[in-house]
Enzyme design. Structure first.
Site, mmCIF file in Angstrom:
data_model
loop_
_atom_site.group_PDB
_atom_site.id
_atom_site.type_symbol
_atom_site.label_atom_id
_atom_site.label_comp_id
_atom_site.label_asym_id
_atom_site.label_seq_id
_atom_site.Cartn_x
_atom_site.Cartn_y
_atom_site.Cartn_z
ATOM 1 C CE1 TYR A 1 -2.477 3.480 1.194
ATOM 2 C CE2 TYR A 1 -1.048 3.306 3.107
ATOM 3 C CZ TYR A 1 -1.907 4.040 2.326
ATOM 4 O OH TYR A 1 -2.193 5.329 2.650
ATOM 5 C CG HIS A 2 2.869 2.570 3.553
ATOM 6 N ND1 HIS A 2 2.573 1.478 4.334
ATOM 7 C CD2 HIS A 2 2.384 3.642 4.226
ATOM 8 C CE1 HIS A 2 1.944 1.885 5.431
ATOM 9 N NE2 HIS A 2 1.809 3.189 5.392
#
Lengths: 447, 447
Positions: free
Chosen positions: A194-195
């Site tokens: 995600y990051h």
């Protein structure tokens, strides 16, 4: 199309599209901007609600449907929010939206935003990165072709930086090397797929600003806590999401739920993991500041959007101490860390630019913690204690057997077992649910 | 499965999967590794040939089908290459491949690799980033689950760095800031959606090494020139691609085609754009060096894979001078730059690590330039001079009207017009084709 003009409107009224308006922050932000007199168009694919069904999770606070919410908002305030269900991954729809609305700004929350969700398995990692990347690419090309002066306000994350052993600057760093100097993008080390998706976006956006002259503000946001803004608090029907489970919940909200239930606060690993945090009231204020002070033509700027930094352990202690002031005992326990991250590290991140624009921070105090616990207590019957147990996604191995729990089945279980979700500020000892039994049932269920 | 053992095999024979074996470098690399005694499995979706049909481009040198090539290779050398058509974006197929083969290493060329192609429009930008990202994610998860000790050798690009005003290191940079120090990823500024896709991959791979202990070598490769390795040169049926058009062609190959046709060499902008370059013989040698000296467990390492750096203008002058030695006049003209890039800038990129492993560079000299021009002359009847005119993709506006030219139609045009593609080292003046006429036809065609 936007006939209303609010008496308290700012000097420069903006037409702004809030992308991801159905989410925790998207909704609160849309109300804040609408309340400030801006014309708000809201889009969302409602996928977050579908992901809840997939994961067997739900918002602690019941939330209304989008049509119900915007109707209520209009009835209560006279402000119209132009709600349009739409998927940002639909390139044609995005093009038509931008061309038709000709917005002054976009506020882009419309991404998969959970790190654990992205770490469940390959399909979830791929979904996260493709969804986030494609939606943002669709926006960039639509802006280039139909609204190149529009200001893109993009929600990024402080997690793009990771935990370097040097001070974290706001997006860029002047580097001297072998006698030469340049101002370069800050080196990034994100900690989940995600990051990473947010970092991919950041690079794509920065490039589009450079070659097409677009203007963008990348808000590298910290972890948000709290649930009430002035607007959201106006009526229960205007509530925004409150997530406390291991996939969608943010850490302080989660601790407050555990405290309200008299459960121990579960810290992952040593708890020295330090991050930037901010109150949801500051989130909406920061977005408004970015909106009303747009980036210049061709400018890609980064604001680190948080107000204080804490270690996870310190946060747990703050919750414990707030409870202790009322004579309540709260335990803190450490669980094996499901994430791969440094648990003791240097962390000093700058966050000056939004203060320079006039942000008045709401710092984390006992009052906020107590107000969150109050919220939890009002909705105690909806708490699923299983969600407060062991984390169900591991960075090394992915989703554990119990990560996916169909909501209906879980609700049926809950009803059948008469699990004692007795929530009280007075008798924490009595509130610990029958976790052993529940866990056995869960394991059986998922096999 | 791999019954043959080559007498000249290295001490440690490896089983290696070459992903993207049908491409310019994938094929040459597969032969080189096979020739060195390694067991080679080759996969490719053959999409590059489909993209040729879409763009109306083709390899100057005719290339055989994959089954024909591997059959010929076996007949000539006794070496077996295990050819398996497969799309890297098919997660299940990737998993089965890795699980079944249990390779010592993967050499990953299987990506969309043209910057102009990625800049045509939104669908091409999205295709490039999604294709490259998803294929690499599929590999990373398959390695985690089925072959965590396998060494991933990934083709990246020097273009990930951009053109910073400081020396470019190999992947990482020690940064001192406010009295503290850390070794951090080198700050990156890629210059196209394609180059960005490689950077996204780099970040994903680095993360997978950190959390899963995978081992990877990211080869940040410069611009490759030349066409002959010892293996490829063995038989015309073993030829690898030679691209000279504005979408797929690399700059030196392109200049050599222009020189062979007596056309002016077309430099984009001022021509001060400086990049790292290498001979295709060094590409295959570098990959072999990485293969035979694998990264450690959990290690993500970057090798800058080039041997010399030149400005585009210098390259053009080298080609001109090589021709002048034979009494031939070659003009250099400057076209408006279709890319957004610095045309005069500092550039000093390190490339020590592969030299330390034993690379013996083939530096660019007149002989190489002449040998490439020889190749062009042998295939002169296949040159499409339209491909040597104005670039057909612009970084600001995307693909121009003429970027897409169905190959069959173009070939038909060529036959009908009897365009004078007379190629000769002796009479450059006579070789300039009827460009005006052709161009008018092209424009009419695409409207």
């Amino acid at each position: 199309m936007f006939p209303r003009y609010h008496p308290g409107a700012p000097v420069s009224k903006k037409t702004v599209i809030v992308l991801g308006i159905d989410g925790y922050l998207g909704w609160a932000t849309a109300l804040h901007l609408s309340s400030a007199g801006h014309d708000v168009v809201g889009i969302d694919s409602l996928v977050r609600r579908r992901w809840d069904r997939e994961c067997g999770t739900q918002s602690l606070i019941p939330i209304k449907t989008m049509p119900q919410r915007v109707t209520l908002w209009r009835r209560l305030t006279g402000h119209r929010i132009d709600w349009r269900p739409m998927d940002l991954c639909d390139a044609r729809a995005v093009t038509e939206l931008i061309r038709d609305v000709q917005p002054d700004a976009l506020v882009h929350f419309a991404e998969q935003r959970s790190a654990p969700f992205s770490m469940i398995d390959l399909p979830h990692a791929t979904l996260t990165q493709v969804n986030n990347l494609v939606g943002t690419l669709n926006l960039l090309f639509a802006l280039r072709d139909h609204a190149p002066k529009t200001h893109l306000i993009k929600l990024g994350t402080m997690g793009e930086y990771g935990t370097p052993n040097i001070d974290i600057e706001e997006g860029f760093l002047t580097i001297t090397h072998n006698g030469r100097q340049d101002r370069l993008p800050f080196p990034m080390q994100p900690g989940s797929f995600y990051h990473l998706s947010k970092l991919h976006d950041s690079h794509n956006i920065q490039f589009a600003c450079r070659i097409w002259g677009l203007r963008a503000t990348d808000l590298h946001q910290g972890v948000v806590y709290g649930n009430h803004t002035d607007d959201v608090a106006m009526d229960a029907g205007l509530s925004t999401r409150f997530d406390y489970d291991a996939i969608w919940g943010t850490v302080l909200n989660r601790f407050c739920v555990q405290a309200a239930l008299g459960l121990p606060l579960t810290v992952y690993g040593k708890g020295g993991q330090t991050r930037g945090f901010l109150d949801i009231r500051d989130t909406v204020a920061c977005v408004r500041l970015a909106l009303e002070n747009p980036a210049g033509e061709g400018e890609y700027r980064v604001f680190n959007q948080f107000t204080e930094q804490f270690s996870v352990k310190t946060l747990a202690e703050k919750v414990r101490d707030a409870r202790a002031a009322h004579g309540l005992t709260t335990n803190i326990i450490h669980l094996p860390n499901p994430r791969v991250e440094r648990e003791e590290h240097y962390y000093n991140a700058k966050h000056q630019k939004l203060l320079d624009l006039g942000l008045q921070p709401h710092y984390l105090g006992d009052t906020l913690i107590e107000s969150v616990i109050d919220i939890v207590e009002r909705h105690a019957s909806r708490v699923d204690p299983v969600e407060l147990e062991q984390p169900n996604v591991d960075w090394r191995r992915g989703g554990t057997a119990g990560w996916r729990k169909p909501l209906k089945k879980a609700a049926a279980d809950r009803d059948a077992s008469h699990r004692p979700v007795v929530v009280s500020s007075k008798s924490p000892a009595s509130t610990i649910p029958l976790r052993g039994t529940e866990k056995e049932r869960r394991v059986a269920q998922t096999r």
